[in-house]
Structures are given as structure tokens and as C-alpha cells.
Design an enzyme around this catalytic site. Structure first.
Site: not given
Ligand code: NAP
Length: 293
Positions: A66, A217, A220-223
Site C-alpha cells: 500500500y 467489507p 472496496g473500490f466499488t462501494p
Molecule cells: N487481502 C487483500 O487482498 C486485501 C485487498 C483489499 C483490501 N484489503 C484490506 O481490507 C481493508 C478494507 O478494504 P478496503 O479499504 O479496500 O475496502 P472497504 O473497506 O470495503 O471500503 C473502503 C471504501 O469505502 C469508503 N468508506 C469507508 N467508510 C465509509 C463510510 N462510513 N461511508 C461511506 N464510505 C465509506 C472509503 O472511502 P473513504 O476513505 O473516503 O472513507 C473507501 O473508498 C483494507 O484497508 C485492507 O487493509 C486486503
């Protein structure tokens, strides 16, 4: 409705004395746009991490890919020396190309150097937990033996550089193969209200006490977007993202959450989701989303 269990209650990693609140934090978003540094607002990134810890969060998910390296450097700047109760979970097995591409880095030499990069960038002598991130088919796993790669990490555990091991983007067979080499305490795969390929795996891991940590959860990139989700959220006085997180907490007791955000406002909203209890009738409606997706 309030559940009363702080941050979703505690979960103890199997075979260890290490326990974490089920509501954690995913640090990927801190690196900047497209997870490529520098972040737009580094001070806000630092503030998000500090507020997460002040709010009781004791489980942060990260990786050196990252940024690259930027997220771990911000974590170190914001939180080092780390609180004793904090479990920092990192992952190895990938690297970024010159134009931000996500590329596999799975040779023994690359895995070893990733372990040492994480130790250096996080500023620790031992990594709390390391996930072997398999490449598979993008964000979906693919069957292949992982024995050689997992053995490289198991050897680093024996040397005392890693406390606990996990695996990411893995099939059930790969989890079993890894667990026969060294204990797997957590599995991190793509899973959410809409994408539920791992329903069976979650239940079998729950029976063994192994943590399942869904990535993306919130989509991700597609809320996540769904009329039903919005309707349920309105009905129980929460936001759709809170309902998506609360649904995961209610889905299985071995699910640990690592929602990612670069904003304190969203962090607060996400943490409050641990207090929600979704009534049975609304749960049924949410469960039907995946069936029609
Ligand atoms: N093992 C793997 O291959 C892998 C892959 C991907 C991710 N991960 C891990 O999983 C974690 C979670 O995944 P992720 O961050 O990609 O996706 P996510 O948690 O599903 O979603 C993150 C997205 O949602 C937005 N968001 C967060 N809280 C929100 C809220 N309350 N209201 C509206 N939008 C909100 C964030 O934007 P803002 O920043 O504007 O809040 C960001 O664009 C990552 O941080 C990483 O540590 C692991």
C-alpha cells in the site's frame, strides 16, 4: 437497537493468548488515491490512526504494497511506539509496478525481503501476524499448492520474526494445506453482503475457531449499493455502510472487520456499526440481496 458489546466484543486468535476486538481497521486507504502515495492529506491519515486507537481499536490491517511502503510509514509515524494491546497484521506476496500495477511477488527471496521490509517500515523486531497473499485470479483464489511459499513464512515464524500466520485470497484446500505446515490463525478473503462465495468456508473456519477477515467489507473500490440495503438502513436509523458492517458481525462470530477509510468521519460511523443489532426480519431481507445479485 444497541447490542452493548464494545467494538463487537473480543475474539481470541486460535491457539494463542492474543485477542482483538471484532471491529478493527484497514489501513489501505491511507496511502492515497489508487493506494498510491503520497496521500492527499497526510495529517488526516495520522489523525485517523490515532483516533482509531483512542476509540479502542486494537487490530489494524496493512501491507507494504500500500503506497508502496507509505501506509506502513504513516502507521509508524502515527503510532510508534505501539500500544501493547495493538495487533498489526500485514501481508506479503505482492508488489507494485512503476505505474501502480498490482503484481505477484511470491518467490522465496521476495517473501523474505517483504518480511524484512515490513519489520523495517513498521519499526518492530517481530511482526504480530503476516498473511501470505496468494495471487489466484485477481481477487478470487485459484487452486495450486502453496506449501513452498507458506513454508518460507513458517521458517520466519520459527526464527522469531513473525508471531502468527494467516493466508489471504485462499481456497479451503489451501487453508488446510497451510494449516498442516504451521497454525493458520486468520483467513482474509473477499466477502461482503453482496459477494458471498465464502459462506461455506466461513462456517468451517468458525468450527475451528479460525478468524475470517473479509476484505472489501464495504465493496472496496466499488462501494456497495442496493435498494434493499438503503431501505433496511432507513428502517433501523443507520447508514447503508453501517448496516453492511453490522450484517457481517452478525453473520458469524469468527468474522473480524477491517473497514478501510481515510476519514475520521467515516471511521466514527464505522465504529458505531458495532452497536447496531439488525432485527431478524431485516436480516432476512439483507440475506436475499446476494441471491439476486
Ligand atoms: N487481502 C487483500 O487482498 C486485501 C485487498 C483489499 C483490501 N484489503 C484490506 O481490507 C481493508 C478494507 O478494504 P478496503 O479499504 O479496500 O475496502 P472497504 O473497506 O470495503 O471500503 C473502503 C471504501 O469505502 C469508503 N468508506 C469507508 N467508510 C465509509 C463510510 N462510513 N461511508 C461511506 N464510505 C465509506 C472509503 O472511502 P473513504 O476513505 O473516503 O472513507 C473507501 O473508498 C483494507 O484497508 C485492507 O487493509 C486486503
Amino acid at each position: 437497537m444497541s447490542k452493548g458489546d464494545r467494538l463487537g466484543g473480543k475474539f481470541t486468535l486460535p491457539g494463542t493468548k492474543r485477542s482483538v476486538y471484532r471491529m478493527g481497521y484497514g489501513a489501505m486507504q491511507l496511502a492515497g488515491k489508487n493506494v498510491w502515495g503520497p496521500p492527499r492529506d497526510r495529517q488526516e491519515a495520522v489523525a485517523v490512526l490515532r483516533e482509531a486507537i483512542e476509540s479502542g481499536i486494537d487490530h489494524i490491517d496493512t501491507s507494504d504494497f500500500y503506497g508502496p511502503y507509505v501506509t506502513n510509514q504513516i502507521i509508524r509515524e502515527a503510532l510508534h511506539p505501539y500500544p501493547e494491546a495493538l495487533t498489526l497484521v500485514t501481508k506479503v506476496g505482492g508488489r507494485r509496478g512503476e505505474n501502480g500495477e498490482w503484481l505477484p511477488a511470491q518467490s522465496p527471496a521476495e517473501l523474505l525481503s517483504a518480511v524484512h521490509d515490513n519489520l523495517r517500515n513498521l519499526g518492530v523486531d517481530v511482526l504480530d501476524a503476516v498473511n501470505l497473499r496468494l495471487w489466484g485470479d485477481g481477487h478470487a483464489p485459484a487452486e495450486e499448492s502453496i506449501a513452498e511459499r507458506f513454508t518460507v513464512l513458517a521458517e520466519q515464524q520459527q526464527k522469531g520474526l513473525i508471531r502468527h500466520l494467516g493466508i489471504s485470497n485462499a481456497t479451503a484446500a489451501q487453508v488446510e494445506e497451510a494449516n498442516a505446515i504451521a497454525p493458520v490463525v486468520c483467513v482474509q478473503n473477499l466477502y461482503n453482503l453482496v459477494y458471498r462465495e465464502d459462506d461455506g468456508l466461513i462456517d468451517s473456519l468458525a468450527a475451528k475457531g479460525i478468524a475470517y477477515v473479509p476484505f472489501f467489507p464495504l465493496g472496496g473500490f466499488t462501494p456497495l449499493q442496493s435498494n434493499t440495503l438503503s431501505e433496511v438502513a432507513a428502517a433501523i436509523g443507520a447508514t447503508p455502510m453501517q448496516v453492511a458492517l453490522a450484517w457481517l458481525l452478525q453473520r458469524s462470530p469468527n468474522i473480524l472487520l477491517i473497514p478501510g477509510t481515510s476519514s475520521r468521519t467515516h471511521l466514527r460511523e464505522n465504529l458505531a456499526a458495532a452497536e447496531l443489532e439488525i432485527p431478524a426480519a431485516e436480516l432476512e431481507r439483507l440475506d436475499a440481496i446476494a441471491a439476486t445479485a
